[in-house]
Design a protein around this motif. Structure first.
Motif, short mmCIF file in Angstrom:
data_model
loop_
_atom_site.label_atom_id
_atom_site.label_comp_id
_atom_site.label_asym_id
_atom_site.label_seq_id
_atom_site.Cartn_x
_atom_site.Cartn_y
_atom_site.Cartn_z
N HIS A 163 5.52 -4.07 3.81
CA HIS A 163 5.05 -2.64 3.57
C HIS A 163 6.23 -1.96 2.64
O HIS A 163 6.25 -0.54 2.70
N VAL A 215 0.44 1.68 10.12
CA VAL A 215 1.24 0.38 10.24
C VAL A 215 2.33 0.66 11.50
O VAL A 215 2.84 1.58 11.65
N SER A 277 -0.94 -3.88 10.56
CA SER A 277 -1.86 -2.58 10.12
C SER A 277 -3.26 -2.40 10.51
O SER A 277 -3.83 -3.38 10.65
N ASN A 292 0.09 -9.16 6.29
CA ASN A 292 -0.43 -9.23 4.85
C ASN A 292 -1.43 -10.59 4.92
O ASN A 292 -1.79 -10.99 3.77
N CYS A 330 -3.85 -1.17 1.08
CA CYS A 330 -2.77 -1.80 1.11
C CYS A 330 -3.15 -3.47 1.53
O CYS A 330 -2.70 -4.30 1.67
N LEU A 334 -1.14 -6.78 -0.63
CA LEU A 334 0.32 -6.68 -0.83
C LEU A 334 0.73 -7.87 -1.23
O LEU A 334 0.20 -9.05 -1.14
#
Length: 424
Positions: A163, A215, A277, A292, A330, A334
């Motif tokens: 992030h 996050v 997240s 991610n 996001c 990402l």
């Protein structure tokens, strides 16, 4: 006796059960609220409670009963667990009440001698007694000449990787917390007390908005523990709580009158530096991702309520940092780096199932009963199996032969009382 035929790990919470003195024949589907706890239990003549999250497994045989004093006791797989709750009024007929909720997909009425499969062995988990923290030695404290000096330990937070290119708005933990957790630095790091493994709940300082992504980063792990972090959402403002009211087992928060949901087995094989997240979509779907990877659905929540996020610093994760929040989508967007391939090879949470797509949220928790056409209902024609449909939240009554009881459908909320009173 109730047998859990099918469960999953993509939701939070387990079946709620209890008793009601309200004759189901006097109710309409629209009279039933969305949730048995606390919506239905706040109404007179209804008593129910959530089963513990640790019983999220198929082939569990649950039994429960109420005595004339109003005490409800229960047991699992033939082992008595003791008092479940009290206060049931037994001077009138009672019907058993079930809310096929959360990770519970299909249940059926059973008997004491039903065959059940043994639970999985704990040996399949990594039990190496190793504790890893984000504390590194200062090399400057080491002496090459003379007597060796003791190295000083300096706290060091791993750099944010996944992030790093997202603007995150700082967010702190609320000062109200469990007795076995402490906040350090600026209120963004929560650390569980050494040698303690319960009552380590922390809350966000404000509610989380729909569309907002929260996050956190893992700063410390304990590989001697096989379970994972707990994450949940609640409509209860932590400012209205006192620390002594928080239970040792965060599953018991589900017994409170406010709205609570929790998943207690997130990121079971974590590593220091992992970035987790959590995002609440506009339709109430709560998605989770680790480093991610492909997002998975943890639960669905009532988006009409203000919801504070909370973490149970539990299991193998002993220290977390609240990195911040963003309204920018996001999760799954990402950039991926081959230098971090070791992260991508790990499962999303081991206790949380992942898939190539994110589940679809539903507006409400409902029970769908497939009923015979009017005039064709026969006594005993409704089967003993109750299962949630393939669309996750709705549930269906299925005949014992596996075929649907009829052709037409009627939709009711998920809290479903038994058709006949239960003898005392």
């Amino acid at each position: 006796y109730i047998k859990f035929v099918e469960t999953n790990t993509s939701w939070s919470g387990v079946m709620r059960f209890g008793f009601t003195s309200v004759n189901p024949a006097t109710l309409r589907g629209c009279d039933l609220p969305r949730y048995a706890c606390p919506d239905l239990t706040n109404k007179q003549g209804n008593w129910a409670k959530a089963l513990g999250e640790r019983y999220t497994a198929s082939n569990i045989l649950l039994h429960f009963s109420v005595n004339r004093g109003g005490d409800v006791t229960y047991g699992v797989n033939g082992e008595e667990k003791g008092l479940f709750f009290s206060g049931v009024v037994t001077s009138q007929p009672l019907w058993a009440l079930f809310d096929v909720y959360g990770n519970t997909v299909t249940v059926e009425f059973s008997h004491a001698n039903a065959e059940i499969e043994p639970p999985a062995s704990a040996s399949q988990f990594d039990m190496s007694p190793q504790s890893v923290d984000c504390n590194h030695f200062q090399l400057s404290s080491l002496s090459l000449n003379g007597a060796p000096s003791s190295p000083a330990v300096t706290p060091f937070a791993p750099l944010i990787f996944w992030h790093a290119h997202i603007t995150l708005v700082p967010l702190q933990f609320h000062p109200l917390m469990g007795r076995n957790v402490s906040l350090v630095t600026d209120g963004t790091i929560a650390a569980r007390v050494k040698h303690e493994y319960c009552n380590a709940v922390v809350f966000t300082a404000r509610p989380i908005r729909c569309g907002e992504t929260l996050v956190i980063q893992v700063l410390g792990i304990d590989r001697s523990v096989i379970s994972g972090l707990g994450f949940g959402l609640t409509s209860c403002d932590p400012a209205n709580l006192v620390s002594s009211s928080l239970p040792d087992d965060s599953d018991l928060l589900l017994d409170r009158q406010e709205y609570w949901v929790i998943n207690k087995d997130i990121c079971r094989n974590s590593e220091v530096g992992d970035e987790l997240s959590f995002c609440i979509s506009d339709d109430g779907e709560v998605r989770y991702t680790r480093n991610n990877q492909v997002p998975v659905t943890l639960m669905h929540v009532d988006r009409t309520l203000p919801l504070w996020a909370f973490f149970d610093v539990y299991g193998n994760i002993k220290k977390i940092k609240l990195v911040g929040t963003t309204m920018t989508p996001c999760q799954g967007h990402l950039p991926w780096s081959p230098t971090m391939s070791s992260y991508s090879n790990n499962s999303l949470g081991d206790g949380v199932s992942s898939s190539g797509s994110v589940g679809t949220a539903h507006g409400s928790s409902v029970l769908t009963l497939d009923m015979p056409p009017l005039g064709h209902m026969r006594p005993g024609s409704m089967g003993t199996n109750i299962s949630r449909s393939s669309s996750s939240l709705p549930t269906s009554c299925v005949s014992s032969s596996g075929e649907y009881a009829c052709e037409t459908s009627t939709t009711y909320p998920a809290a479903s009382p038994l058709a006949t009173p239960v003898s005392q």
